[in-house]
Design a protein around this motif. Structure first.
Motif, short mmCIF file in Angstrom:
data_model
loop_
_atom_site.label_atom_id
_atom_site.label_comp_id
_atom_site.label_asym_id
_atom_site.label_seq_id
_atom_site.Cartn_x
_atom_site.Cartn_y
_atom_site.Cartn_z
N ILE A 89 24.91 -86.86 31.78
CA ILE A 89 25.57 -85.55 31.73
C ILE A 89 24.85 -84.64 30.74
CG2 ILE A 89 27.88 -86.31 32.46
CD1 ILE A 89 28.70 -86.31 29.59
N GLY A 90 25.20 -83.36 30.80
CA GLY A 90 24.49 -82.38 29.97
C GLY A 90 23.33 -81.79 30.77
N THR A 110 27.00 -84.78 25.49
CA THR A 110 28.10 -83.84 25.23
C THR A 110 27.85 -83.13 23.91
OG1 THR A 110 29.33 -85.58 24.07
CG2 THR A 110 29.82 -85.28 26.42
N HIS A 164 26.25 -89.71 18.31
CA HIS A 164 25.50 -89.78 19.58
C HIS A 164 24.49 -90.93 19.53
CE1 HIS A 164 27.04 -86.14 21.55
NE2 HIS A 164 27.01 -85.56 20.36
N GLU A 215 35.18 -81.52 23.32
CA GLU A 215 33.94 -82.23 23.63
C GLU A 215 33.60 -81.95 25.09
OE1 GLU A 215 33.90 -86.52 23.15
OE2 GLU A 215 31.72 -86.57 23.48
N VAL A 216 32.50 -81.25 25.30
CA VAL A 216 32.12 -80.81 26.66
C VAL A 216 30.67 -81.20 26.92
CG1 VAL A 216 33.74 -78.87 26.65
CG2 VAL A 216 31.41 -78.53 25.82
N PRO A 217 30.29 -81.33 28.21
CA PRO A 217 28.86 -81.55 28.48
C PRO A 217 28.08 -80.34 28.04
CG PRO A 217 30.22 -81.89 30.45
CD PRO A 217 31.10 -81.26 29.42
N SER A 218 26.94 -80.55 27.43
CA SER A 218 26.10 -79.42 27.05
C SER A 218 25.74 -78.66 28.33
CB SER A 218 24.90 -80.01 26.33
OG SER A 218 23.76 -79.36 26.65
N ARG A 221 33.44 -88.60 25.41
CA ARG A 221 32.50 -89.68 25.09
C ARG A 221 32.64 -90.10 23.63
NH1 ARG A 221 26.32 -88.87 27.28
NH2 ARG A 221 26.64 -89.76 29.34
N THR A 258 37.08 -79.10 31.39
CA THR A 258 35.75 -79.09 30.78
C THR A 258 35.51 -80.29 29.86
OG1 THR A 258 36.63 -77.70 29.02
CG2 THR A 258 35.45 -76.58 30.78
N VAL A 266 34.89 -83.90 28.31
CA VAL A 266 34.40 -85.24 28.65
C VAL A 266 34.45 -86.08 27.38
CG1 VAL A 266 32.41 -86.59 29.41
CG2 VAL A 266 32.87 -84.37 30.45
N ASP A 315 24.52 -74.01 25.56
CA ASP A 315 23.44 -74.90 25.12
C ASP A 315 22.42 -74.04 24.40
OD1 ASP A 315 21.20 -74.12 27.10
OD2 ASP A 315 22.87 -74.58 28.44
#
Ligand SMILES: Cc1cc2nc3c(=O)[nH]c(=O)nc-3n(C[C@H](O)[C@H](O)[C@H](O)COP(=O)(O)O)c2cc1C
Ligand code: SF4
Length: 429
Positions: free
Chosen positions: A226-227, A234, A211, A250-253, A19, A15, A17, A295
């Motif tokens: 992503i997200g 993320t 961000h 840290e994961v994609p939303s 960034r 999971t 990512v 999210d």
């Protein structure tokens, strides 16, 4: 295992990512520049880029960051604005802002400088909790490393804020920076109108600014890759509780909550409930947690909230009502006691929750009283502190409804050790 007392970066898994935070973080300026290159020159057009990227605030409410930047930039002709980076992280179960500041402080500093350039500010203040000594040291080192670099168009300083839950509320921060106590002030004017030294003030969470730094470097299209379309990019989540591999992920939303918990070693089959969003968040029952994505809009659809990204796994056999009673008491003690709901409502709610949790003679009456208190308290505070507390306690009565009925009938759960942290209060100045 409870929430990590010190920042830890979760191990790489399906999971994650990376960034914002690389798998092997190195906080030095050299490593930062080697990974991402030099920061771009600050530009006013960043406001539109951040709007196009759809960055949402990571401090709890998920407000569109570009809209807030535009509001401050629009006032920059009257008085020079100022940027305040909110890294206080008063939420005891959260470690994501501390992790970010310890492991990639230069990304946050880049974001502060970029945001300042975009809104026309020449000064930025990084606010951290004075009890987070590891963070104070890390950001002090990072600011020192940058001295004399990039012609210093923006002056950055670090401020050590008192350790209180409500001190991180934006008007409380501004009030304290102006020489007062770290207590929320009733608004308006809001900080973006008149904040530090009476100047238009952009208060953004430190993750939000990290961000922004990525958008300034790589642009809106890259950011949106992503997200979810509504909540791109993320998100940093602090996974704690009954989790074999707890830490900051840290994961994609939009990642499925079940996948995140699985990877963190917190299988839903072993859980009584999951607290999502922190102490202003909501408890989710395992069936709901199994089907929801991480999210804002997905969580809102099931009555939850993402808040500051806390995901706390309570194991089966532990009483969610006892945990909630302890947090309710702690939140009552952390309020600034300036408004009725804070001074009277929250202590009354904590007391009723304690009676219900104990399951003694007054438990049934306390159960009824809690629902009355929700109505009396909600929407009445000058800040969101009382509403956040109500949301969390109300969700506990729903998710642990069978337990609540048993407690009210005089059959409480056996006593068990505390899971969620409730630190001692700090001062107000
Ligand atoms: C009681 C209370 C405590 C808060 N604590 C924090 C905090 O510790 N860190 C934070 O970034 N925002 C906190 N907030 C939210 C801030 O008021 C503000 O909305 C946020 O810093 C704005 O940043 P964002 O737009 O990047 O999310 C808190 C809000 C409330 C009501
Ligand atoms: S609700 Fe509580 S914390 Fe918020 S402004 Fe009123 S007294 Fe202060």
């Amino acid at each position: 295992m409870s929430a990590p007392p010190h920042p830890t970066v979760a191990p790489p898994d399906a999971t994650v990512v990376p960034r914002l935070i690389p798998h092997r973080p190195d906080a030095s300026l050299g490593a930062h520049l080697a990974r991402l290159g030099p920061p771009p020159r600050p530009t006013r057009s960043l406001v539109e880029q951040v709007e196009a990227a759809g960055v949402r605030g990571r401090g709890g409410a998920g407000f569109p960051t570009g809209v807030k930047m535009a509001a401050v930039a629009a006032r920059s002709r009257t008085r020079g604005p100022i940027v305040v980076a909110n890294g206080t992280e008063g939420e005891p179960a959260s470690a994501k802002d501390q992790t970010l500041l310890v492991h990639v402080p230069h990304l946050v500093l880049d974001g502060m400088v970029a945001a300042a350039g975009a809104v026309g500010a020449r000064e930025a203040i990084l606010c951290v909790d004075r009890r987070h000594r590891h963070v104070v040291d890390a950001v002090g080192r990072a600011v020192g490393e940058r001295q004399g670099r990039w012609a210093d168009t923006v002056a950055v300083r670090v401020a050590q804020v008192p350790s209180r839950y409500v001190a991180g509320e934006e008007s409380a921060l501004v009030h304290w920076l102006n020489g007062g106590e770290a207590k929320p002030t009733s608004s308006p004017p809001r900080p973006f109108e008149r904040g530090v030294d009476g100047r238009p003030t952009l208060v953004d969470n430190v993750e939000t600014l990290a961000h922004v730094a990525l958008v300034a470097r790589f642009g809106a299209e890259w950011y949106r890759a992503i997200g979810t379309p509504d909540e791109p990019g993320t998100v940093l989540l602090t996974v704690g509780g009954h989790a074999a591999r707890g830490g900051v992920y840290e994961v994609p939303s939009g990642v499925p909550l079940a996948a995140l918990l699985d990877n963190a070693g917190a299988p839903l089959a072993e859980l009584a409930g999951v607290l999502v969003g922190g102490y202003f968040g909501t408890w989710l029952d395992p069936a709901t947690a199994a089907a929801v994505a991480v999210d804002h809009s997905s969580l809102r659809a099931v009555g939850g909230s993402l808040g500051c990204g806390v995901v706390f796994a309570l194991p089966r056999g532990h009483c969610g009502l006892a945990e909630t009673a302890r947090i309710a008491r702690w939140l009552a003690g952390e309020g600034a006691q300036q408004c009725g709901p804070c001074a009277h409502g929250l202590p009354a709610m904590a007391e009723a929750m304690e009676h219900l949790s104990a399951g003694g003679p007054g438990a049934s009456r306390a159960h009824v009283r809690l629902h009355q208190l929700f109505v009396q308290v909600e929407g009445r505070g000058a800040c969101r502190h009382p509403d956040g507390a109500v949301r969390m306690v109300r969700s506990a009565l729903e998710v642990f409804a069978a337990d609540a009925a048993a407690h009210a009938a005089g059959r409480p759960c056996p006593p068990a050790p505390a899971w969620l942290p409730t630190p001692a209060p700090g001062g107000w100045r």
